[in-house]
Design a protein around this motif. Structure first.
Motif, PDB file in Angstrom:
ATOM      1  N   LEU A 203       0.817  -1.206   0.000  1.00  0.00           N
ATOM      2  CA  LEU A 203       0.000   0.000   0.000  1.00  0.00           C
ATOM      3  C   LEU A 203       0.855   1.261   0.000  1.00  0.00           C
ATOM      4  O   LEU A 203       0.575   2.229  -0.727  1.00  0.00           O
ATOM      5  N   PHE A 204       1.908   1.236   0.808  1.00  0.00           N
ATOM      6  CA  PHE A 204       2.816   2.372   0.870  1.00  0.00           C
ATOM      7  C   PHE A 204       3.479   2.615  -0.489  1.00  0.00           C
ATOM      8  O   PHE A 204       3.600   3.749  -0.961  1.00  0.00           O
ATOM      9  N   THR A 205       3.879   1.535  -1.165  1.00  0.00           N
ATOM     10  CA  THR A 205       4.544   1.647  -2.459  1.00  0.00           C
ATOM     11  C   THR A 205       3.593   2.142  -3.538  1.00  0.00           C
ATOM     12  O   THR A 205       3.995   2.890  -4.433  1.00  0.00           O
ATOM     13  N   ILE A 206       2.318   1.746  -3.463  1.00  0.00           N
ATOM     14  CA  ILE A 206       1.320   2.267  -4.404  1.00  0.00           C
ATOM     15  C   ILE A 206       1.242   3.791  -4.298  1.00  0.00           C
ATOM     16  O   ILE A 206       1.277   4.507  -5.310  1.00  0.00           O
ATOM     17  N   CYS A 207       1.132   4.289  -3.076  1.00  0.00           N
ATOM     18  CA  CYS A 207       0.996   5.737  -2.862  1.00  0.00           C
ATOM     19  C   CYS A 207       2.224   6.488  -3.374  1.00  0.00           C
ATOM     20  O   CYS A 207       2.094   7.504  -4.063  1.00  0.00           O
ATOM     21  N   ALA A 208       3.419   5.981  -3.044  1.00  0.00           N
ATOM     22  CA  ALA A 208       4.652   6.651  -3.454  1.00  0.00           C
ATOM     23  C   ALA A 208       4.805   6.643  -4.972  1.00  0.00           C
ATOM     24  O   ALA A 208       5.123   7.666  -5.591  1.00  0.00           O
ATOM     25  N   GLY A 209       4.571   5.481  -5.591  1.00  0.00           N
ATOM     26  CA  GLY A 209       4.713   5.369  -7.040  1.00  0.00           C
ATOM     27  C   GLY A 209       3.708   6.225  -7.783  1.00  0.00           C
ATOM     28  O   GLY A 209       4.054   6.918  -8.750  1.00  0.00           O
ATOM     29  N   THR A 210       2.455   6.185  -7.348  1.00  0.00           N
ATOM     30  CA  THR A 210       1.412   6.967  -8.017  1.00  0.00           C
ATOM     31  C   THR A 210       1.691   8.455  -7.910  1.00  0.00           C
ATOM     32  O   THR A 210       1.467   9.215  -8.861  1.00  0.00           O
ATOM     33  N   GLU A 211       2.212   8.882  -6.753  1.00  0.00           N
ATOM     34  CA  GLU A 211       2.515  10.311  -6.582  1.00  0.00           C
ATOM     35  C   GLU A 211       3.603  10.764  -7.547  1.00  0.00           C
ATOM     36  O   GLU A 211       3.561  11.879  -8.063  1.00  0.00           O
ATOM     37  N   CYS A 212       4.586   9.904  -7.807  1.00  0.00           N
ATOM     38  CA  CYS A 212       5.633  10.222  -8.796  1.00  0.00           C
ATOM     39  C   CYS A 212       5.003  10.542 -10.152  1.00  0.00           C
ATOM     40  O   CYS A 212       5.316  11.558 -10.781  1.00  0.00           O
ATOM     41  N   PHE A 213       4.118   9.651 -10.607  1.00  0.00           N
ATOM     42  CA  PHE A 213       3.492   9.835 -11.913  1.00  0.00           C
ATOM     43  C   PHE A 213       2.538  11.027 -11.920  1.00  0.00           C
ATOM     44  O   PHE A 213       2.451  11.758 -12.908  1.00  0.00           O
ATOM     45  N   LEU A 214       1.829  11.235 -10.803  1.00  0.00           N
ATOM     46  CA  LEU A 214       0.878  12.343 -10.754  1.00  0.00           C
ATOM     47  C   LEU A 214       1.592  13.690 -10.792  1.00  0.00           C
ATOM     48  O   LEU A 214       1.101  14.640 -11.420  1.00  0.00           O
ATOM     49  N   LEU A 215       2.739  13.799 -10.150  1.00  0.00           N
ATOM     50  CA  LEU A 215       3.507  15.049 -10.195  1.00  0.00           C
ATOM     51  C   LEU A 215       3.968  15.344 -11.620  1.00  0.00           C
ATOM     52  O   LEU A 215       4.012  16.501 -12.037  1.00  0.00           O
ATOM     53  N   ALA A 216       4.299  14.299 -12.382  1.00  0.00           N
ATOM     54  CA  ALA A 216       4.667  14.488 -13.795  1.00  0.00           C
ATOM     55  C   ALA A 216       3.457  14.947 -14.604  1.00  0.00           C
ATOM     56  O   ALA A 216       3.569  15.826 -15.473  1.00  0.00           O
ATOM     57  N   VAL A 217       2.295  14.360 -14.331  1.00  0.00           N
ATOM     58  CA  VAL A 217       1.058  14.760 -15.015  1.00  0.00           C
ATOM     59  C   VAL A 217       0.745  16.229 -14.721  1.00  0.00           C
ATOM     60  O   VAL A 217       0.351  16.991 -15.627  1.00  0.00           O
TER      61      VAL A 217
END
Length: 315
Positions: free
Chosen positions: A104-118
């Motif tokens: 769950l922690f890794t989902i949040c961290a990974g998704t935030e990386c992509f969302l900041l790029a978006v």
């Protein structure tokens, strides 16, 4: 205890801050305060964007609401575990609980990386092509970008969790950390971690570099556009719309790079503890402040909601 293959670990002991027992109560109060402020700030940001019609456009607020959702989930995965560890001195968790927590922690961290790029791409379109912004960033594309960020985050979490928990954990089950994170788990494994580390580091580099490249290219195009603006006031106003995002990107990517992409010889679990607290607890608390303090639309929306509450309470 020596690492060996005699007994397979069925649970882990989170050691937390046992090296500093006198700090456990003050730290508990500090982390509890941070957690409450983080939830209040991020949930408040989501509600503010939902109730104020003016914040339904531009699309940046749609992405910002998802960033706030991620930060609220992020800190809710990590901080209660920290508080429980501080309250008990150390905490026993099952192998499955540890794996789920890590996932769950890794989902949040990974998704935030992509969302900041978006969000960087959104800023680029808004500044470089303002007349075509509403057409280019239509609702269908925006939802596709957000869903894509979540899909990439989940896919990365599956890969990292699978790689990490296919390792063998034997007699030694004491994690010198306050939650199940990658560095302490790799140190605890009794099987060879070389190949797993190569896969994880390669994937981590790819995710960070790919998103950093999108962000860098977006801001190079933004700078090119800003330099064409004749008035200094216009340039400053245009750049100020990106300042909050640049700050959030620098904090998040800087700490992730320091935490996960350093060479093994330069790593220290004590340093990792401090850095992990920063990006799992402090940054989710700071993001609502970063985006609200420099954004007049959000401040105006907050003032309107505050006035409505004051009128309601006075009646």
């Amino acid at each position: 205890m020596a690492k060996n293959n005699l007994t397979t670990v069925t649970n882990f002991i989170l050691m937390g801050f046992m090296d500093h027992p006198k700090l456990e109560i003050p730290l508990f109060l500090v982390f509890l305060s941070f957690y409450l402020v983080t939830l209040l700030g991020n949930v408040g940001m989501i509600m503010l964007i939902q109730v104020d019609v003016k914040l339904h456009t531009p699309i940046m607020y749609f992405f910002l609401s998802h960033l706030s959702l991620l930060d609220a989930c992020y800190t809710s995965v990590i901080t209660p575990q920290i508080l429980a560890t501080l309250a008990t001195g150390k905490m026993v968790i099952s192998y499955g609980h540890c794996a789920a927590h890590f996932f769950l922690f890794t989902i949040c961290a990974g998704t935030e990386c992509f969302l900041l790029a978006v969000m960087a791409y959104d800023h680029c379109v808004a500044i470089c092509n303002p007349l075509l912004y509403t057409v280019a960033m239509n609702p269908r594309l925006c939802w596709s970008l957000v869903v894509g960020a979540y899909v990439c985050g989940v896919s990365g979490a599956i890969l990292r969790t699978t790689c990490t928990f296919t390792l063998s954990f034997c007699e030694d089950n004491q994690i010198n950390f306050f939650f199940c994170d990658l560095p302490p788990l790799l140190k605890l494994a009794c099987s060879d971690t070389a190949n797993i580390e190569i896969v994880i580091i390669f994937f981590g580099n790819f995710v960070i570099l790919a998103n950093a490249s999108v962000i860098l290219i977006s801001y190079l195009l933004i700078i090119k556009t800003i330099l064409k603006v004749k008035s200094s006031g216009g340039r400053a106003k245009t750049f100020s719309t990106c300042a909050s995002h640049i700050t959030a990107v620098a904090l998040f990517f800087g700490t992730l790079t320091f935490m996960y992409l350093r060479s093994g010889s330069g790593k220290s679990l004590e340093e990792d503890k401090v850095v992990s607290v920063f990006y799992t607890v402090v940054i989710p608390m700071l993001n609502p402040l970063i985006y609200s303090l420099r954004n007049e639309d959000i401040k105006d929306a907050f003032r309107k909601v505050t006035r409505r509450l004051q009128v309601s309470l006075s009646m």
